[in-house]
Design a protein around this motif. Structure first.
Motif, PDB file in Angstrom:
ATOM      1  N   LEU A 318       0.832  -1.207   0.000  1.00  0.00           N
ATOM      2  CA  LEU A 318       0.000   0.000   0.000  1.00  0.00           C
ATOM      3  C   LEU A 318       0.865   1.256   0.000  1.00  0.00           C
ATOM      4  N   ALA A 319       1.937   1.248   0.794  1.00  0.00           N
ATOM      5  CA  ALA A 319       2.825   2.408   0.830  1.00  0.00           C
ATOM      6  C   ALA A 319       3.509   2.624  -0.509  1.00  0.00           C
ATOM      7  N   ASP A 320       3.776   1.540  -1.249  1.00  0.00           N
ATOM      8  CA  ASP A 320       4.346   1.685  -2.586  1.00  0.00           C
ATOM      9  C   ASP A 320       3.394   2.466  -3.497  1.00  0.00           C
ATOM     10  N   ARG A 321       2.094   2.257  -3.311  1.00  0.00           N
ATOM     11  CA  ARG A 321       1.104   2.912  -4.175  1.00  0.00           C
ATOM     12  C   ARG A 321       0.844   4.361  -3.762  1.00  0.00           C
ATOM     13  N   ILE A 322       0.702   4.604  -2.468  1.00  0.00           N
ATOM     14  CA  ILE A 322       0.285   5.939  -2.021  1.00  0.00           C
ATOM     15  C   ILE A 322       1.441   6.777  -1.487  1.00  0.00           C
ATOM     16  N   GLY A 323       2.632   6.180  -1.355  1.00  0.00           N
ATOM     17  CA  GLY A 323       3.766   6.889  -0.785  1.00  0.00           C
ATOM     18  C   GLY A 323       3.833   6.685   0.723  1.00  0.00           C
ATOM     19  N   PRO A 324       5.015   6.902   1.313  1.00  0.00           N
ATOM     20  CA  PRO A 324       5.195   6.584   2.735  1.00  0.00           C
ATOM     21  C   PRO A 324       4.726   7.670   3.700  1.00  0.00           C
ATOM     22  N   SER A 380      15.942   5.899   0.250  1.00  0.00           N
ATOM     23  CA  SER A 380      16.506   7.237   0.418  1.00  0.00           C
ATOM     24  C   SER A 380      17.995   7.310   0.102  1.00  0.00           C
ATOM     25  N   VAL A 381      18.617   6.169  -0.253  1.00  0.00           N
ATOM     26  CA  VAL A 381      20.052   6.144  -0.549  1.00  0.00           C
ATOM     27  C   VAL A 381      20.284   5.430  -1.875  1.00  0.00           C
ATOM     28  N   ASP A 382      21.512   5.512  -2.385  1.00  0.00           N
ATOM     29  CA  ASP A 382      21.866   4.800  -3.604  1.00  0.00           C
ATOM     30  C   ASP A 382      21.756   3.286  -3.379  1.00  0.00           C
ATOM     31  N   THR A 383      21.494   2.572  -4.463  1.00  0.00           N
ATOM     32  CA  THR A 383      21.334   1.128  -4.379  1.00  0.00           C
ATOM     33  C   THR A 383      22.529   0.452  -3.723  1.00  0.00           C
ATOM     34  N   ALA A 445       4.825  13.972  13.500  1.00  0.00           N
ATOM     35  CA  ALA A 445       4.923  15.335  12.961  1.00  0.00           C
ATOM     36  C   ALA A 445       6.138  15.476  12.046  1.00  0.00           C
ATOM     37  N   LEU A 446       7.252  14.874  12.442  1.00  0.00           N
ATOM     38  CA  LEU A 446       8.456  14.936  11.613  1.00  0.00           C
ATOM     39  C   LEU A 446       8.238  14.214  10.287  1.00  0.00           C
ATOM     40  N   ALA A 447       7.596  13.046  10.345  1.00  0.00           N
ATOM     41  CA  ALA A 447       7.325  12.308   9.106  1.00  0.00           C
ATOM     42  C   ALA A 447       6.440  13.118   8.176  1.00  0.00           C
ATOM     43  N   PHE A 448       5.425  13.759   8.725  1.00  0.00           N
ATOM     44  CA  PHE A 448       4.522  14.569   7.895  1.00  0.00           C
ATOM     45  C   PHE A 448       5.265  15.731   7.247  1.00  0.00           C
ATOM     46  N   ALA A 449       6.197  16.326   7.982  1.00  0.00           N
ATOM     47  CA  ALA A 449       6.896  17.506   7.473  1.00  0.00           C
ATOM     48  C   ALA A 449       8.023  17.161   6.508  1.00  0.00           C
ATOM     49  N   MET A 450       8.682  16.009   6.684  1.00  0.00           N
ATOM     50  CA  MET A 450       9.936  15.749   5.987  1.00  0.00           C
ATOM     51  C   MET A 450       9.896  14.614   4.968  1.00  0.00           C
ATOM     52  N   VAL A 451       9.030  13.638   5.146  1.00  0.00           N
ATOM     53  CA  VAL A 451       9.085  12.444   4.292  1.00  0.00           C
ATOM     54  C   VAL A 451       8.362  12.704   2.982  1.00  0.00           C
ATOM     55  N   ARG A 453       7.705  11.085  -1.256  1.00  0.00           N
ATOM     56  CA  ARG A 453       7.664   9.871  -2.066  1.00  0.00           C
ATOM     57  C   ARG A 453       9.027   9.622  -2.701  1.00  0.00           C
ATOM     58  N   PRO A 454       9.543   8.386  -2.617  1.00  0.00           N
ATOM     59  CA  PRO A 454      10.862   8.097  -3.211  1.00  0.00           C
ATOM     60  C   PRO A 454      10.813   8.113  -4.729  1.00  0.00           C
ATOM     61  N   ALA A 455      11.988   8.240  -5.316  1.00  0.00           N
ATOM     62  CA  ALA A 455      12.095   8.239  -6.769  1.00  0.00           C
ATOM     63  C   ALA A 455      11.751   6.859  -7.324  1.00  0.00           C
ATOM     64  N   PRO A 456      11.227   6.775  -8.558  1.00  0.00           N
ATOM     65  CA  PRO A 456      10.923   5.470  -9.157  1.00  0.00           C
ATOM     66  C   PRO A 456      12.187   4.626  -9.307  1.00  0.00           C
ATOM     67  N   GLY A 457      12.033   3.329  -9.174  1.00  0.00           N
ATOM     68  CA  GLY A 457      13.135   2.410  -9.394  1.00  0.00           C
ATOM     69  C   GLY A 457      14.115   2.290  -8.256  1.00  0.00           C
ATOM     70  N   CYS A 458      13.768   2.789  -7.061  1.00  0.00           N
ATOM     71  CA  CYS A 458      14.691   2.711  -5.929  1.00  0.00           C
ATOM     72  C   CYS A 458      14.643   1.314  -5.304  1.00  0.00           C
ATOM     73  N   VAL A 459      15.539   1.077  -4.368  1.00  0.00           N
ATOM     74  CA  VAL A 459      15.645  -0.237  -3.734  1.00  0.00           C
ATOM     75  C   VAL A 459      14.412  -0.528  -2.891  1.00  0.00           C
TER      76      VAL A 459
END
Length: 479
Positions: A318-324, A380-383, A445-451, A453-459
């Protein structure tokens, strides 16, 4: 290229070995809390000794888990895994035979070293042994069976405490190791990373563990150890200095250049700090105040783990579809609500009306946030750095739990004999749960402010099924 197929006899032996090894560490992370009141009575231990019974293990595990993975890459994953299993079993035997609380605490610290060697090694063996076409299924089976082991842990621990005694919580690891080691030596192929160069950040590991240890000691023994707190902060500064200047640090600080990675690890600190304090105190509250047996207290928390086992993979999808962002905002708020609901648990608490609602809400909250948190950390990091990122996140979670178990009784005003008085412990528990809830709200609150959606094709994580309530799943780097 690894070529073991999951349907082969060797593939099944490899799965058995890795499940047995990781289950030893998972069982220990869930069953010891249930045994604490009986340990305290039998060894005439203070509350601070019970805190150290948890934290001595967490301290060495959190401080050395990154180094354990590196040792496996260099010297052979099977070799380090087997050493970890043997070490863990030997320390468990020492725990089970401990005549005093001081000996038990020392043995728990040794146990954590074994856990740091075997925990990253179990998944690394699967990734290094199985054919790429079978690896995802093998990881799924490994994480699923490991989650079942974590779920059974509190029930089994409670049964052992009420039956043959708390010492068997530790002694149980010995026969598991006696089964695991011969199978590993006979059926698991050795593997190593040819790019490993033999340089290890021993100084960084020592400074990191020293900083955590001194700060933890200052919190648990508050009032007499302010100089130790200052020394702990100084060790932390020295750790950062050393890591910044080493060519191959245990903790590469440049990985925190990713704002998303940094934010997610702060969320991890909030979430798993609150969880560590919650599970430590709740196991005591159910027995000391509500009058539950060890078996009943362990069984009471099973729905949380069961929900995670059943729905963590779906939550990740579900998080993959709607973002984290939404799951990582809503999940901590649900867990905070659960901790406030635990305020209903007092003397002679009814399980169905007082305990179960909080446990179910806690489970739903953890289902909502754990899988998306792991996926977001990797994304959030390189593969090439996914394995390092996962190890850092896992160590951060354990360090947060370590600090919470040390600090929360202090903040809640628990005296050294509080767990022997139902009324005193209940009053302190009622002060502690809102603190845990507040930390979770801050993480939300931190997650709402900072997180974002990751770029496509990430790990994406391979450990999609998860049942360990004390730390996020760890991902080994692919071979």
């Amino acid at each position: 290229m690894p070529d073991v197929r999951i349907a082969s006899a060797q593939g099944k032996w490899i799965l058995l070995t890795t499940v047995l090894g990781s289950s030893m560490a998972l069982l220990d992370s869930t069953v010891v809390n249930v045994a604490l009141p009986r340990i305290g009575d039998d060894l005439d231990a203070s509350l601070s000794a019970l805190q150290w019974t948890i934290n001595a293990y967490m301290l060495t595990l959190a401080g050395l888990i990154l180094l354990g993975g590196s040792l496996g890459d260099q010297y052979g994953r099977r070799k380090i895994f087997v050493i970890g299993v043997v070490w863990f079993a030997a320390a468990s035997l020492m725990c089970g035979l401990a005549p005093t609380d001081a000996v038990l605490i020392g043995a728990r610290a040794l146990q954590g070293i074994g856990g740091a060697l075997l925990t990253p090694g179990s998944l690394a063996l699967i990734q290094a042994s199985f054919h790429p076409d079978d690896r995802a299924r093998a990881v799924g089976l490994w994480s699923g069976f490991g989650g079942i082991g974590a779920a059974v842990g509190p029930f089994l621990g409670g049964w052992l405490v009420d039956g043959p005694g708390w010492r068997w919580v530790f002694l149980l690891n010995v026969p598991l190791a006696l089964l695991c080691v011969p199978v590993a030596l006979r059926h698991v192929p050795e593997s190593a990373d040819g790019r490993a160069h033999g340089r290890f950040d021993i100084l960084g590991a020592v400074l990191g563990a020293l900083a955590l240890g001194l700060v933890t000691f200052a919190l648990i023994e508050a009032g007499t150890t302010s100089l130790l707190a200052v020394a702990g902060v100084a060790a932390g500064v020295a750790f950062v200095y050393v890591e910044k200047r080493r060519q191959d640090p245990m903790l590469p600080l440049d990985i925190f250049a990713s704002r998303q990675f940094t934010a997610l690890n702060i969320v991890t600190l909030c979430v798993y700090g609150a969880f560590g304090g919650y599970f430590f105190l709740t196991a005591l509250q159910l027995q000391v105040v509500a009058g539950y047996s060890a078996l009943a207290a362990g069984t009471a928390l099973l729905p949380t783990t069961a929900l995670m086992l059943l729905f963590s993979a779906r939550s990740g999808a579900l998080a993959d579809r709607i973002g984290p962002r939404i799951p990582l905002t809503v999940g901590p708020l649900l867990c905070a609500t659960a901790m406030l609901l635990m305020l209903r648990v007092g003397e002679h608490a009814n399980y169905l009306t007082d305990v179960l609602p909080a446990v179910l809400v806690q489970g739903v909250g953890m289902v909502t946030l754990v899988a998306p948190l792991t996926a977001s950390v990797l994304a959030s990091v390189d593969t090439a750095r996914a394995g390092v990122a996962s190890g850092i996140n896992n160590a951060a979670a354990r360090a947060a739990s370590l600090i919470a178990v040390a600090a929360l009784p202090l903040l809640a005003g628990m005296g050294p004999e509080a767990y022997r008085s139902p009324s005193a412990f209940d009053a302190a528990f009622d002060r502690a749960m809102p603190i845990c809830a507040g930390v979770l709200v801050a993480g939300s609150a931190l997650a709402f402010a900072m997180v974002r959606r990751p770029a496509p094709g990430c790990v994406r994580p391979e450990c999609r099924t998860h049942g360990n309530v004390t730390s996020p799943p760890i991902e080994a780097k692919s071979s």
